[in-house]
Write a protein that holds these residues in place. Structure first.
Motif, PDB file in Angstrom:
ATOM      1  N   MET A 158       0.827  -1.202   0.000  1.00 35.04           N
ATOM      2  CA  MET A 158       0.000   0.000   0.000  1.00 35.04           C
ATOM      3  C   MET A 158       0.859   1.248   0.000  1.00 35.04           C
ATOM      4  SD  MET A 158      -3.267  -0.720   2.450  1.00 35.04           S
ATOM      5  CE  MET A 158      -4.552  -1.859   1.938  1.00 35.04           C
ATOM      6  N   SER A 159       0.340   2.294  -0.617  1.00 34.72           N
ATOM      7  CA  SER A 159       1.024   3.577  -0.658  1.00 34.72           C
ATOM      8  C   SER A 159       0.176   4.604   0.086  1.00 34.72           C
ATOM      9  CB  SER A 159       1.233   4.029  -2.105  1.00 34.72           C
ATOM     10  OG  SER A 159       2.034   3.101  -2.806  1.00 34.72           O
ATOM     11  N   HIS A 160       0.850   5.626   0.606  1.00 31.48           N
ATOM     12  CA  HIS A 160       0.134   6.702   1.287  1.00 31.48           C
ATOM     13  C   HIS A 160       0.075   7.900   0.355  1.00 31.48           C
ATOM     14  CE1 HIS A 160      -1.564   9.133   4.363  1.00 31.48           C
ATOM     15  NE2 HIS A 160      -1.340   8.234   5.303  1.00 31.48           N
ATOM     16  N   PRO A 161      -1.108   8.279  -0.135  1.00 33.53           N
ATOM     17  CA  PRO A 161      -1.222   9.401  -1.069  1.00 33.53           C
ATOM     18  C   PRO A 161      -1.038  10.730  -0.356  1.00 33.53           C
ATOM     19  CG  PRO A 161      -3.393   8.641  -0.464  1.00 33.53           C
ATOM     20  CD  PRO A 161      -2.425   7.698   0.194  1.00 33.53           C
ATOM     21  N   PRO A 162      -0.695  11.786  -1.092  1.00 32.41           N
ATOM     22  CA  PRO A 162      -0.642  13.121  -0.500  1.00 32.41           C
ATOM     23  C   PRO A 162      -2.030  13.554  -0.030  1.00 32.41           C
ATOM     24  CG  PRO A 162       0.491  13.063  -2.625  1.00 32.41           C
ATOM     25  CD  PRO A 162      -0.268  11.792  -2.511  1.00 32.41           C
ATOM     26  N   VAL A 163      -2.059  14.252   1.102  1.00 33.34           N
ATOM     27  CA  VAL A 163      -3.306  14.758   1.665  1.00 33.34           C
ATOM     28  C   VAL A 163      -3.126  16.247   1.956  1.00 33.34           C
ATOM     29  CG1 VAL A 163      -4.956  14.611   3.568  1.00 33.34           C
ATOM     30  CG2 VAL A 163      -3.862  12.528   2.699  1.00 33.34           C
TER      31      VAL A 163
ATOM     32  N   LEU B 151     -10.837  18.290   3.345  1.00 32.59           N
ATOM     33  CA  LEU B 151      -9.787  17.279   3.251  1.00 32.59           C
ATOM     34  C   LEU B 151      -9.753  16.731   1.827  1.00 32.59           C
ATOM     35  CD1 LEU B 151      -7.807  15.875   5.289  1.00 32.59           C
ATOM     36  CD2 LEU B 151      -9.454  14.003   5.369  1.00 32.59           C
ATOM     37  N   THR B 152      -8.590  16.827   1.182  1.00 31.44           N
ATOM     38  CA  THR B 152      -8.439  16.342  -0.188  1.00 31.44           C
ATOM     39  C   THR B 152      -7.353  15.277  -0.235  1.00 31.44           C
ATOM     40  OG1 THR B 152      -9.048  18.512  -1.072  1.00 31.44           O
ATOM     41  CG2 THR B 152      -7.975  16.972  -2.580  1.00 31.44           C
TER      42      THR B 152
ATOM     43  N   ARG C 175     -10.071  12.567 -10.382  1.00 32.95           N
ATOM     44  CA  ARG C 175      -8.834  13.284 -10.086  1.00 32.95           C
ATOM     45  C   ARG C 175      -8.416  13.188  -8.619  1.00 32.95           C
ATOM     46  NH1 ARG C 175      -9.867  18.112 -12.481  1.00 32.95           N
ATOM     47  NH2 ARG C 175     -11.133  18.719 -10.712  1.00 32.95           N
ATOM     48  N   GLU C 176      -9.408  13.126  -7.713  1.00 30.75           N
ATOM     49  CA  GLU C 176      -9.093  13.154  -6.286  1.00 30.75           C
ATOM     50  C   GLU C 176     -10.320  12.763  -5.481  1.00 30.75           C
ATOM     51  OE1 GLU C 176      -7.945  17.187  -6.015  1.00 30.75           O
ATOM     52  OE2 GLU C 176      -9.989  17.957  -6.161  1.00 30.75           O
ATOM     53  N   ALA C 177     -10.108  12.574  -4.185  1.00 29.67           N
ATOM     54  CA  ALA C 177     -11.204  12.334  -3.248  1.00 29.67           C
ATOM     55  C   ALA C 177     -11.282  13.542  -2.324  1.00 29.67           C
ATOM     56  CB  ALA C 177     -10.966  11.058  -2.456  1.00 29.67           C
ATOM     57  N   PHE C 178     -12.433  14.226  -2.325  1.00 34.32           N
ATOM     58  CA  PHE C 178     -12.597  15.469  -1.571  1.00 34.32           C
ATOM     59  C   PHE C 178     -13.682  15.298  -0.516  1.00 34.32           C
ATOM     60  CE2 PHE C 178     -14.707  19.702  -1.216  1.00 34.32           C
ATOM     61  CZ  PHE C 178     -13.653  20.359  -0.576  1.00 34.32           C
ATOM     62  N   PHE C 179     -13.384  15.740   0.702  1.00 27.29           N
ATOM     63  CA  PHE C 179     -14.314  15.593   1.811  1.00 27.29           C
ATOM     64  C   PHE C 179     -14.519  16.931   2.509  1.00 27.29           C
ATOM     65  CE2 PHE C 179     -12.130  11.638   1.124  1.00 27.29           C
ATOM     66  CZ  PHE C 179     -13.131  10.683   1.176  1.00 27.29           C
ATOM     67  N   VAL C 180     -15.761  17.192   2.895  1.00 26.01           N
ATOM     68  CA  VAL C 180     -16.076  18.299   3.778  1.00 26.01           C
ATOM     69  C   VAL C 180     -16.564  17.668   5.078  1.00 26.01           C
ATOM     70  CG1 VAL C 180     -17.496  20.331   4.195  1.00 26.01           C
ATOM     71  CG2 VAL C 180     -16.661  19.839   1.893  1.00 26.01           C
ATOM     72  N   LEU C 181     -15.730  17.711   6.095  1.00 27.23           N
ATOM     73  CA  LEU C 181     -16.031  17.089   7.378  1.00 27.23           C
ATOM     74  C   LEU C 181     -16.580  18.152   8.329  1.00 27.23           C
ATOM     75  CD1 LEU C 181     -12.765  14.964   7.759  1.00 27.23           C
ATOM     76  CD2 LEU C 181     -14.921  14.315   6.644  1.00 27.23           C
ATOM     77  N   LYS C 182     -17.807  17.970   8.754  1.00 24.86           N
ATOM     78  CA  LYS C 182     -18.424  18.931   9.657  1.00 24.86           C
ATOM     79  C   LYS C 182     -17.943  18.681  11.081  1.00 24.86           C
ATOM     80  CE  LYS C 182     -22.858  20.899  11.083  1.00 24.86           C
ATOM     81  NZ  LYS C 182     -24.335  20.815  10.950  1.00 24.86           N
TER      82      LYS C 182
END
Length: 203
Positions: A19-24, A35-36, A89-96
């Motif tokens: 497994m690799s750790h992607p940039p965050v 959080l992207t 392109r990416e996984a984008f999250f809006v965490l409340k």
């Protein structure tokens, strides 16, 4: 298809050599965290959020490798009020945030430098910065095609913009804790120290 794992007896994938750790990258407001996860061509993503734990596992990238992200956040998250958008392109999250209020001094619970974690300056707004100033700053940056949220002070407008962009509100569940690093182990390439303008913030 996005899969969500939940329940007190939830499971998660362990970070292995394969497994690799992607940039965050991340930014925040008083009530939300942006959080992207910068990995493209994501398939079979699995997202777990519970309390202050965030976990993301997926296959992606040109080589379709396994990626894993485990973060113990500085504060707890309201799962039902959080949203996500997983694109090519990416996984984008809006965490409340469970409790709106002063900015978090950093994203993670522990004051540890992670080489894969950076501040998202395209979405960043200082706690004492006006919305107009943040919007002007954002116009000078490349927001990579994502909705411009840096000047959004109204949560209702923010949610409306995300919905128009195809973001979804889905349930979320258990998650693991990220690996710990020596607090004295500095890394010049990491931006997971105290966030801009908050050196005096108390935890």
């Amino acid at each position: 298809t996005t899969l969500f794992r939940s329940g007190e007896q939830g499971f998660f994938l362990s970070l292995s050599n394969k497994m690799s750790h992607p940039p965050v990258i991340w930014a925040q407001r008083e009530d939300v965290v942006f959080l992207t996860i910068e990995v493209n061509d994501v398939t079979a993503p699995v997202v777990d959020i519970k309390g202050n734990k965030f976990s993301f596992d997926a296959i992606g990238g040109a080589e379709q490798k396994e990626y894993s992200v485990d973060i113990e956040l500085f504060g707890e998250v309201d799962v039902e009020g959080s949203q996500q958008k997983i694109s090519g392109r990416e996984a984008f999250f809006v965490l409340k945030k469970k409790e709106a209020g002063p900015y978090w001094p950093r994203l993670t619970k522990d004051k540890v430098k992670y080489p894969w974690l950076k501040v998202d300056f395209n979405k960043w707004k200082d706690e004492d910065e006006s919305d107009d100033e943040a919007e002007a700053q954002s116009n000078n940056n490349n927001n990579n095609g994502m909705p411009d949220m840096s000047g959004m002070g109204d949560m209702s407008k923010l949610l409306q913009q995300m919905q128009q962009s195809g973001m979804s509100m889905d349930g979320i569940g258990d998650m693991p804790t990220p690996p710990q690093e020596d607090e004295n182990d500095s890394d010049d390439d990491s931006d997971n120290d105290d966030i801009p303008g908050l050196e005096k913030a108390s935890e």
